[in-house]
Design an enzyme around this catalytic site. Structure first.
Site, PDB file in Angstrom:
ATOM      1  N   CYS A 191      46.084  45.074  36.078  1.00 19.69           N
ATOM      2  CA  CYS A 191      46.095  43.837  36.854  1.00 19.69           C
ATOM      3  C   CYS A 191      47.093  42.728  36.666  1.00 19.69           C
ATOM      4  O   CYS A 191      47.375  41.769  37.258  1.00 19.69           O
ATOM      5  CB  CYS A 191      44.991  42.890  35.882  1.00 19.69           C
ATOM      6  SG  CYS A 191      43.370  43.910  36.138  1.00 19.69           S
TER       7      CYS A 191
ATOM      8  N   HIS B  62      45.685  35.592  37.109  1.00 20.21           N
ATOM      9  CA  HIS B  62      44.659  36.852  37.554  1.00 20.21           C
ATOM     10  C   HIS B  62      43.357  36.368  37.415  1.00 20.21           C
ATOM     11  O   HIS B  62      42.921  35.644  36.636  1.00 20.21           O
ATOM     12  CB  HIS B  62      45.192  37.860  36.705  1.00 20.21           C
ATOM     13  CG  HIS B  62      44.204  39.004  36.544  1.00 20.21           C
ATOM     14  ND1 HIS B  62      43.719  39.328  37.737  1.00 20.21           N
ATOM     15  CD2 HIS B  62      43.489  39.602  35.827  1.00 20.21           C
ATOM     16  CE1 HIS B  62      42.856  40.348  37.669  1.00 20.21           C
ATOM     17  NE2 HIS B  62      42.594  40.469  36.353  1.00 20.21           N
TER      18      HIS B  62
ATOM     19  N   ASN C 201      37.052  40.615  40.625  1.00 23.36           N
ATOM     20  CA  ASN C 201      38.312  40.902  40.231  1.00 23.36           C
ATOM     21  C   ASN C 201      39.077  42.058  40.795  1.00 23.36           C
ATOM     22  O   ASN C 201      38.466  43.127  40.471  1.00 23.36           O
ATOM     23  CB  ASN C 201      38.139  41.292  38.673  1.00 23.36           C
ATOM     24  CG  ASN C 201      39.200  41.708  37.959  1.00 23.36           C
ATOM     25  OD1 ASN C 201      40.312  41.872  38.216  1.00 23.36           O
ATOM     26  ND2 ASN C 201      39.424  41.412  36.534  1.00 23.36           N
TER      27      ASN C 201
END
Ligand code: UT7
Length: 333
Positions: free
Chosen positions: A122, A258, A289
């Protein structure tokens, strides 16, 4: 000793343009709850996610990347042939080798640009941005293209309560090139390998093959410790990135973390005491996500909704498996 020639690049680097690709299949919470004995209410309360997008078989890592990259190039006014390096941040390109970046560079029509993938989960987009900025300043690339892309639906167990409602698919891209003024701040990055096992592929491919019942080695996550680490430790990293760029929280226009969990975003904003007028990226509600793709996707939405504009100062911060993290302040294109 014989001296060898050295090169230097531009005085500074900046982002020229951002592009995004959102897959066509919209998956509302109602479609994932049954398999994990959950509810729309629980998912929204705990993560802020209302829906996510999962790619169709045709929406490959390459297709999503190329589409997002073409948009970024167009918005930048930069031709693909000017790109000297293509960096693709991903954990869901299913070939161990070669890197998908070379195929993407070729399809985009770059002039045989250097191309490689990076694996920082990520945190990949912010890692790629740091590399691209340093390449432009160091003279190893005139322009560089950074792509964050994931098809996490391929790696997600739809029956796993800890991950099935979180992970999603998409791609985002940024063109980085020379600048007369500083517009990509010093990166603050690092890793905490002591927590290596908190988010990982369930098993090694060799164990999959050796198994009597081979199954995709899905991603598994110990959500709560990651949640606590992200909410507290990452706020300090964000503050360091502000300090290193010489920016006070009241000079910031946008906060683009993020998109891991809306509660993590809110906890970080509180810990850094961001003033109310700072616009905060909340793409996770619609997009889930998307790991390496989440920051450029979130930025793309902020432009579309009028929350970001050219010249704004934005704090980017990304964190995830590894655990790996990276943050920098940028001036938006
Ligand atoms: O992108 C890379 C970085 N990733 C992240 O930053 C993700 C970080 N972690 C998270 O976002 C959160 O930990 C989750 C959203 C994954 C989970 O939220 P949480 O507040 O940490 O929940 P929890 O795991 O502590 O579980 C709380 C309760 C438990 O029940 P009890 O023991 O309180 O009765 C769980 O059994 O919620 C239960 N639970 C669920 N209930 C409904 C766990 N998963 C679910 C579920 N649906 N899917």
């Amino acid at each position: 000793m014989t001296a060898i020639e050295s090169v230097t690049g531009a005085p500074h680097a900046r982002i020229y343009g951002i592009g995004a690709y959102r897959p066509s299949r919209v998956i509302p919470n109602s479609e994932v709850v049954e398999a994990i004995d959950s509810s729309d209410e629980w998912i929204q309360q705990r993560s802020g996610i209302k829906q996510r997008r999962w790619a169709t078989p045709e929406e490959t890592v390459q297709l999503m990347s190329v589409t997002a990259a073409r948009q970024a190039l167009e918005r930048s006014g930069v031709d693909a042939r000017q790109i000297d390096c293509v960096i693709v941040a991903t954990v869901s390109h299913m070939f161990q080798t070669p890197a998908i970046a070379t195929a993407i560079a070729h399809e985009l029509g770059t002039d045989q640009a250097a191309a490689f993938d990076i694996s920082a989960a990520c945190a990949g987009f912010c890692h790629g941005l740091a590399l691209a900025s340093d390449m432009v300043r160091g003279g190893s690339a005139g322009y560089a293209l950074v792509i964050g892309v994931e098809r996490l639906s391929d790696l997600t167990d739809v029956g796993d309560r800890g991950t099935a409602f979180i992970f999603a698919d998409g791609a985002g891209a940024a063109v980085v090139g020379p600048s007369d003024t500083p517009a990509i701040g010093p990166v603050v990055w690092g890793s905490d390998g002591e927590q290596y096992g908190l988010i990982q592929q369930r098993e090694d491919w060799r164990d999959v093959v050796a198994s009597d019942h081979p199954q995709m080695p899905h991603l598994v996550m110990q959500g709560n410790p990651v949640f606590r680490w992200a909410s507290f430790v990452m706020a300090k990293v964000g503050q360091q990135a502000l300090d290193r760029a010489g920016i006070r929280a009241d000079q910031l226009d946008c906060f683009v973390p993020h998109q891991a969990n809306m509660r993590i975003t809110d906890a970080m904003a509180r810990a850094m005491k961001l003033p109310d007028n700072v616009k905060i990226a909340r793409d996770i509600a619609e997009q889930g996500n998307t790991s390496a793709a989440s920051i450029p996707l979130a930025l793309d939405r902020m432009y579309a909704e009028g929350d970001a504009k050219t010249g704004d100062t934005a704090l980017l911060i990304a964190f995830g498996a590894g655990l790996a993290y990276a943050a920098q302040v940028v001036v938006l294109p």
